[in-house]
Design a protein around this motif. Sequence first.
Motif, PDB file in Angstrom:
ATOM      1  N   TYR A 102      -1.597 -24.635   9.290  1.00 65.16           N
ATOM      2  CA  TYR A 102      -2.558 -24.161   8.289  1.00 65.16           C
ATOM      3  C   TYR A 102      -2.718 -22.629   8.406  1.00 65.16           C
ATOM      4  O   TYR A 102      -2.778 -21.923   7.385  1.00 65.16           O
ATOM      5  N   GLY A 103      -2.737 -22.136   9.641  1.00 70.48           N
ATOM      6  CA  GLY A 103      -2.816 -20.681   9.843  1.00 70.48           C
ATOM      7  C   GLY A 103      -1.641 -19.967   9.186  1.00 70.48           C
ATOM      8  O   GLY A 103      -1.803 -18.897   8.588  1.00 70.48           O
ATOM      9  N   ASP A 104      -0.462 -20.576   9.258  1.00 71.41           N
ATOM     10  CA  ASP A 104       0.721 -19.993   8.596  1.00 71.41           C
ATOM     11  C   ASP A 104       0.508 -19.919   7.087  1.00 71.41           C
ATOM     12  O   ASP A 104       0.900 -18.941   6.437  1.00 71.41           O
ATOM     13  N   GLU A 107      -1.874 -17.097   6.348  1.00 72.54           N
ATOM     14  CA  GLU A 107      -1.175 -15.818   6.544  1.00 72.54           C
ATOM     15  C   GLU A 107      -0.222 -15.519   5.375  1.00 72.54           C
ATOM     16  O   GLU A 107      -0.078 -14.363   4.974  1.00 72.54           O
ATOM     17  N   LEU A 126     -10.953 -22.238  14.697  1.00 72.40           N
ATOM     18  CA  LEU A 126     -10.590 -20.953  14.097  1.00 72.40           C
ATOM     19  C   LEU A 126      -9.841 -20.076  15.096  1.00 72.40           C
ATOM     20  O   LEU A 126      -9.003 -19.257  14.699  1.00 72.40           O
ATOM     21  N   VAL A 129      -6.361 -21.220  14.435  1.00 72.70           N
ATOM     22  CA  VAL A 129      -5.887 -20.651  13.158  1.00 72.70           C
ATOM     23  C   VAL A 129      -5.567 -19.168  13.358  1.00 72.70           C
ATOM     24  O   VAL A 129      -4.558 -18.643  12.862  1.00 72.70           O
ATOM     25  N   GLY A 130      -6.421 -18.512  14.152  1.00 77.99           N
ATOM     26  CA  GLY A 130      -6.269 -17.075  14.395  1.00 77.99           C
ATOM     27  C   GLY A 130      -5.043 -16.708  15.217  1.00 77.99           C
ATOM     28  O   GLY A 130      -4.686 -15.538  15.312  1.00 77.99           O
ATOM     29  N   ARG A 132      -2.240 -17.505  14.228  1.00 79.77           N
ATOM     30  CA  ARG A 132      -1.199 -17.307  13.207  1.00 79.77           C
ATOM     31  C   ARG A 132      -1.601 -16.333  12.104  1.00 79.77           C
ATOM     32  O   ARG A 132      -0.763 -15.922  11.316  1.00 79.77           O
ATOM     33  N   THR A 133      -2.907 -16.033  12.023  1.00 79.03           N
ATOM     34  CA  THR A 133      -3.338 -15.116  10.954  1.00 79.03           C
ATOM     35  C   THR A 133      -4.556 -14.320  11.416  1.00 79.03           C
ATOM     36  O   THR A 133      -5.377 -14.829  12.184  1.00 79.03           O
ATOM     37  N   VAL A 136      -9.260 -14.440   9.376  1.00 80.23           N
ATOM     38  CA  VAL A 136     -10.116 -15.516   9.834  1.00 80.23           C
ATOM     39  C   VAL A 136     -11.397 -14.936  10.441  1.00 80.23           C
ATOM     40  O   VAL A 136     -11.353 -13.960  11.195  1.00 80.23           O
ATOM     41  N   ARG A 139     -14.436 -16.952  14.754  1.00 79.20           N
ATOM     42  CA  ARG A 139     -13.848 -17.458  15.997  1.00 79.20           C
ATOM     43  C   ARG A 139     -14.884 -17.418  17.121  1.00 79.20           C
ATOM     44  O   ARG A 139     -15.991 -16.920  16.952  1.00 79.20           O
TER      45      ARG A 139
END
Length: 354
Positions: A102-104, A107, A126, A129-130, A132-133, A136, A139
């Motif tokens: 999902y992070g991808d 991004e 998060l 997720v963070g 990869r991007t 966000v 966190r």
Amino acid sequence: MFEDLLRAWDGEEVALRFDGPTGAWMFVCVHSTALGPAMGGTRMKVYPAPHEALADGLRLAQAMSLKQAAAGLPFGGGKAVLAVPQVPAPRSPERRALLLRYGDLVESLHGTYVTAADMNTGPADLDVVGERTSHVLGRTPGNGGSGDSGPATAMGVFHAIRAGLRHAFGSPDPTGRTVLIQGVGSVGGRLARLLHEAGAILLLADVDAARAEALAAELGATAVDAASVVDAGCDVYAPCATGGVLNAETIPRLAGRLVAGAANNQLATPADGERLGGAGILYAPDYVANAGGVLHLAGFETLGWDEAQMIARLAGIEETLAEVFAEADRYGIDTAAAADRMAMRRIEEGLGAR
Ligand code: NAI
């Protein structure tokens, strides 16, 4: 089905991904970037069908545009939904892998959408997720997050109550006013303390009765049964638990002159905004009153505000609501409609400035 929903929507774009390994659908709904990147939380939930997840995302993203605009933030509105066959256990390898993919996706949108937490996602998710991007917010503090937004949201609701009291009673002072708080969790519990210090008389309700009773004992307040909240006599009703509490069944029974609380989506339907006005009850629109959450995230994590700026912006909710109430009076519309108009105007100004 997807096409019908998307064509009926007035937003900018939706990124859609089907996640083969888990069978989850990911929908990133970017409603508006007129005022800045679309910001809103990621909801992880089991839906009966994928199109219901998309419909939820589209509706929530639109609501975020209004919320960000009303808060005066340089962000647009967006929301993401991860429609999972079952919610993977916290910290499980499956959940981590899903969140990385999902992070991808986030991004790949290059900052058009900035995510945060929502139902079934939190700071630890998060953090993943963070990995990869960078787009966000929310966190854990160790990874650059700003921590619990509950105190800021509570302070914002406190100011919303002051604004409502001023309009309904002529004075913003909560001293001697009876306030019923429904849900004394992160926000409602802190709101109770703020109001107690300000001299209000408190009625506290929570489905966790022991929680309400403990806080009531500490503050010299009265705990009331969570099942009969709407029948309790009060000046102010502060819903700080769940949505949909203002509806055709509850509104005629409400005793207070003012509703101002933190819960999202308090009105069951738009008609309930008019119904409140018709009953002579002043409603502080939820997304204006609970803007402390987005102010906290955006202010501390992207706009570089210090504590003093945050305090000033939270107090600003009082002025924003005064404008909303004045607009409602001027045009003879309900306060929820007035807030939407004000927010839409700001979004249109943002578009015009492009
Ligand atoms: P929380 O989970 O810490 O507290 C909610 C409290 O409400 C709990 O004590 C729970 O037992 C109680 N509750 C649940 N259903 C209830 C019911 N039917 N009647 C009475 N009590 C009930 O949640 P939090 O963070 O305090 O948020 C409260 C509301 O405000 C939620 O609707 C949330 O979406 C909204 N909100 C929160 C923000 C934040 O910064 N925490 C920001 C904006 C909105």
